[in-house]
Scaffold this active site. Structure first.
Site, PDB file in Angstrom:
ATOM      1  CE  LYS A 182      -4.004   2.088   2.279  1.00  0.00           C
ATOM      2  NZ  LYS A 182      -3.512   3.471   2.134  1.00  0.00           N
ATOM      3  CG  PHE A 220      -3.146  -0.056  -8.158  1.00  0.00           C
ATOM      4  CD1 PHE A 220      -4.492   0.148  -8.383  1.00  0.00           C
ATOM      5  CD2 PHE A 220      -2.444   0.881  -7.432  1.00  0.00           C
ATOM      6  CE1 PHE A 220      -5.139   1.257  -7.879  1.00  0.00           C
ATOM      7  CE2 PHE A 220      -3.072   2.002  -6.917  1.00  0.00           C
ATOM      8  CZ  PHE A 220      -4.423   2.194  -7.140  1.00  0.00           C
ATOM      9  CE  LYS A 246      -8.784   1.750   3.987  1.00  0.00           C
ATOM     10  NZ  LYS A 246      -8.824   3.213   3.731  1.00  0.00           N
TER      11      LYS A 246
END
Length: 288
Positions: free
Chosen positions: A49, A121, A198
């Protein structure tokens, strides 16, 4: 004077809107630590991340999540494809503030943009599932059709939650913001759900060993888990003392030679459950 001030104010608004566009339809992530049902990790790809700014390349310009454009230099964008890319503009770990100043400057500084990478991504307009979109991205990277400062984000698989949490600790220790999980079966959809998750950085705290639970299977006759009284931190920053069980994070040596009852240990966890207990808690080490 008031009329002049009003005119200046309205003029400033027109300048702001000139740098705005319609907000892009982006995939948004849920938080791993808040999931009631654990995701089946075999379906998920894992990546770092990045602590950058979300940037949607619409084929002509970079658009922020809020719909504002990032005025990149002409040389930076002239060789980008004419189809959308989803990613982040990134300067490096721990450099968000510096990056934010660079990409929001209305007259871009060429020297500053030399260090900015576009970490891609996803392919928003690709009709395949993420497994197919990732394959297409990797092929695009290998074909060398992208400029040198554009990088397809590395994705990998993990075998278990224990490995995932261990990787989280390693990445965070190295300065990363956390990890992202992306369901390989998912289509690109502009909503927030478990297709994208996440994983927050771990917290660590101390506790006292209260008792043991005998292991099963290969750990029969050894420690399988331990009951601990420890201090945890909630999202408001308040501390509370809780009693809970720790069953992961132990090496085979730890299970055969567990910390003595009454000893102080350090544990890691990723947020709290709805009842205030540490979520994904695992043993780290004896307190030094």
């Amino acid at each position: 004077m008031r009329l002049i001030a009003l005119f200046v104010f309205l003029l400033s608004l027109s300048n702001i809107s000139a740098w705005s566009d319609e907000s892009p339809a982006l995939m948004l992530a849920n938080v791993y630590a808040s999931q009631i049902h654990k995701p089946n990790l075999k379906h998920y790809w894992v990546s770092e991340k990045y602590d950058g700014v979300r940037a949607y390349w619409n084929g002509e310009q970079f658009i922020s999540r809020q719909g504002n454009s990032y005025p990149a230099p002409t040389w930076y964008i002239k060789d980008l494809p004419d189809y959308p890319l989803d990613g982040e503009l990134w300067l490096g770990r721990g450099q968000f503030d510096k990056l934010s100043g660079i990409v929001r400057t209305q007259t871009p500084n060429d020297d500053h943009w030399q260090s900015v990478r576009f970490m891609v991504f996803d392919l928003p307009k690709h009709e395949g599932r993420f497994n197919q979109r990732l394959q297409a991205l990797n092929s695009l990277q290998k074909s060398k059709e992208l400029p040198a400062w554009v990088e397809v984000v590395k994705q990998w698989k993990v075998k278990s939650e224990a490995v995932l949490l261990q990787q989280l600790d390693t990445f965070v220790d190295q300065g990363a913001e956390g990890l992202i999980l992306h369901d390989g079966r998912s289509f690109y959809a502009a909503k927030r759900n478990d297709d994208l998750i996440k994983l927050k950085p771990s917290l660590d705290s101390e506790g006292i060993v209260l008792s043991y639970v005998e292991g099963k299977g290969k750990y029969q006759g050894q420690m399988g888990a331990m009951w601990v009284k420890g201090v945890v931190l909630d999202e408001q920053g308040s501390t509370a003392t809780k009693t809970f069980k720790i069953g992961s994070g132990f090496s085979d040596f730890d299970r055969a030679n567990p910390p003595s009852i009454g000893s102080e240990i350090t544990f890691k966890y990723s947020g709290l459950t709805s009842t205030g207990l540490p979520r994904f808690v695992r043993y780290w080490r004896l307190k030094k």
